[in-house]
Scaffold this motif. Structure first.
Motif, short mmCIF file in Angstrom:
data_model
loop_
_atom_site.label_atom_id
_atom_site.label_comp_id
_atom_site.label_asym_id
_atom_site.label_seq_id
_atom_site.Cartn_x
_atom_site.Cartn_y
_atom_site.Cartn_z
N SER B 39 13.64 23.33 85.46
CA SER B 39 13.93 22.55 86.67
C SER B 39 14.97 22.97 87.78
N PRO B 40 14.62 22.30 88.94
CA PRO B 40 15.94 22.27 89.87
C PRO B 40 16.98 21.35 89.22
N GLY B 41 18.06 22.05 89.28
CA GLY B 41 19.25 21.19 88.63
C GLY B 41 19.40 21.12 87.05
N GLY B 121 13.73 27.03 90.90
CA GLY B 121 13.86 25.57 90.01
C GLY B 121 12.50 25.20 90.15
N LEU B 123 9.42 23.58 86.82
CA LEU B 123 9.15 23.97 85.34
C LEU B 123 7.72 24.24 85.20
N THR B 143 19.83 15.82 80.66
CA THR B 143 19.59 14.64 81.38
C THR B 143 18.21 14.57 81.90
N GLU B 144 17.38 15.51 81.62
CA GLU B 144 15.95 15.29 82.07
C GLU B 144 15.01 14.39 80.95
N ASP B 147 11.29 14.44 76.41
CA ASP B 147 9.94 14.68 76.37
C ASP B 147 9.32 15.83 77.13
N LYS B 148 9.96 16.47 77.82
CA LYS B 148 9.63 17.59 78.95
C LYS B 148 8.76 18.64 78.34
N LYS B 151 5.32 17.39 78.35
CA LYS B 151 4.87 17.08 79.44
C LYS B 151 4.39 18.51 80.29
N LYS B 166 23.92 21.03 79.17
CA LYS B 166 24.60 19.78 79.50
C LYS B 166 24.79 19.08 78.29
N LEU B 169 27.19 15.92 78.31
CA LEU B 169 26.96 14.47 78.63
C LEU B 169 26.14 13.80 77.58
N HIS B 172 27.29 10.05 77.02
CA HIS B 172 26.80 8.99 77.92
C HIS B 172 25.52 8.61 78.06
N LEU B 173 24.62 9.39 77.61
CA LEU B 173 23.11 9.24 77.89
C LEU B 173 22.44 8.29 76.63
#
Lengths: 229, 229
Positions: B39-41, B121, B123, B143-144, B147-148, B151, B166, B169, B172-173
């Motif tokens: 994905s983008p980002g 970017g 998916l 952070t996405e 379940d990607k 999907k 990432k 992180l 924090h999630l």
């Protein structure tokens, strides 16, 4: 031997025709359609969940969930009693107007003021397809980085609002909010940007206020046009 | 009046032809091509930055940066002295084999062991296009959401490795790592998953080890095939 030739009709033309029919149908019913577009994982479903849980008084609404496969997102909304239908593209990377039109016709539009379409997670392709919406709303998470508006400008040019999501994570990121806002303004200086956290509910109110203004225009288009003059 | 008819050649067939030429060229030169898709980002450029900064001893490599617009990602890598070319799709949502082939031919392949292509970017669409790569590598950030893989299954079915980015992180999630790994395994039980943080460098070593193994196979394809038997 003849070389194989594939022949397509003018797909974009057909798409715009269906989008036009949707626009007429919704104008007659006084229903506003918003097309939520963003990357996979940008937080589109979470935004709808937060609106479902916190928006009071909430207009009569329904959601059309666009996905490549699975009904996972629709199930998430159903758990919150949000009226939802699932649109599966069967592998395609965006929703087309015909599928949206047929799904809308299955809704009780007389009882609705507002329909959200959550498009397939994709920052590129869905921006190219008119589905008859009142407005495209770009959904961008802070975890995607500051420069996405510059790198994927079409959506941000086409959108009438942008929602910057996951702002509760800002303290944990090396992220310059100012850079993101500058990038958005560079691509579309008129774009209102709503900074929200679906996790905490922060920032939802300005967004729901903006949507409510659009709903009033949809119900009384002539007076809104008069005011715009 | 005649209805307008648009005629296309078999675009996918032409793409596969270019991908085949690339595969031959790289086999002759002993160079491995990896196609990074996410994905983008999702952190594709940050992953390349981290490899540039931390991979020792690093194979002789170059990067082809795919983007819709701008040379921002290529500039980020250039600042780290990573040899990089920019491929602009001019609005298209994925890289095609022909563009990649021409960019590869401009590189000094005799001096290289490894080329990364960072795809646009997205998916969905890039997973459908063979660009002549040794392997597709799926890049997915925590952070996405978990379940990607379910999907957007095509990429994860096609990929030979997945990089979960990432990971710094995670504290924090509200994220169940186990759910993400289960979803990946459900779509592709053979897929190795590398959990990395480009910010801290954590988890890069197993990934570079996996890449180094693929490089050895590329340089000595007959012996690798013998070993696989």
């Amino acid at each position: 031997m003849l070389r194989e030739i594939k022949v397509y009709r003018d797909l974009m033309g057909a798409n715009d025709e269906w989008a036009g029919r949707t626009r007429e149908l919704l104008a007659a019913k006084g229903v506003a359609l918003f097309n939520l577009i963003g990357s996979p994982g940008a937080g589109k479903t979470a935004l709808l969940e937060a609106l479902g849980a916190r928006w009071r008084p909430k207009p009569a609404w329904a959601v059309l969930e666009g996905d490549v496969e699975t009904t996972r997102d629709a199930e998430r909304l159903q758990r919150l009693d949000i009226p939802v239908s699932q649109l599966l593209t069967g592998g395609a990377c965006h929703l087309e107007a015909k599928l949206v039109h047929h799904a809308l016709k299955d809704l009780d539009l007389d009882a609705l003021e507002l329909v959200f379409v959550e498009n397939v997670g994709n920052l590129v392709c869905p921006a190219e397809f008119d589905i008859g919406e009142r407005a495209k709303i770009a959904v961008l998470s802070v975890t995607e980085g500051e420069d996405k508006a510059l790198k994927y400008p079409l959506l941000f040019r086409e959108a009438q609002a942008a929602v910057l999501t996951k702002t509760d994570l800002l303290p944990h990121l090396n992220y310059r909010l100012e850079s993101c806002l500058e990038a958005l303004a560079q691509v579309n200086a008129q774009l209102p940007v709503f900074q929200v956290s679906a996790a905490t509910g922060s920032g939802l109110e300005p967004l729901t206020g903006w949507i409510a203004d659009r709903l009033r225009e949809t119900k009384a288009p002539s007076s809104a046009q008069a005011r715009d003059r």
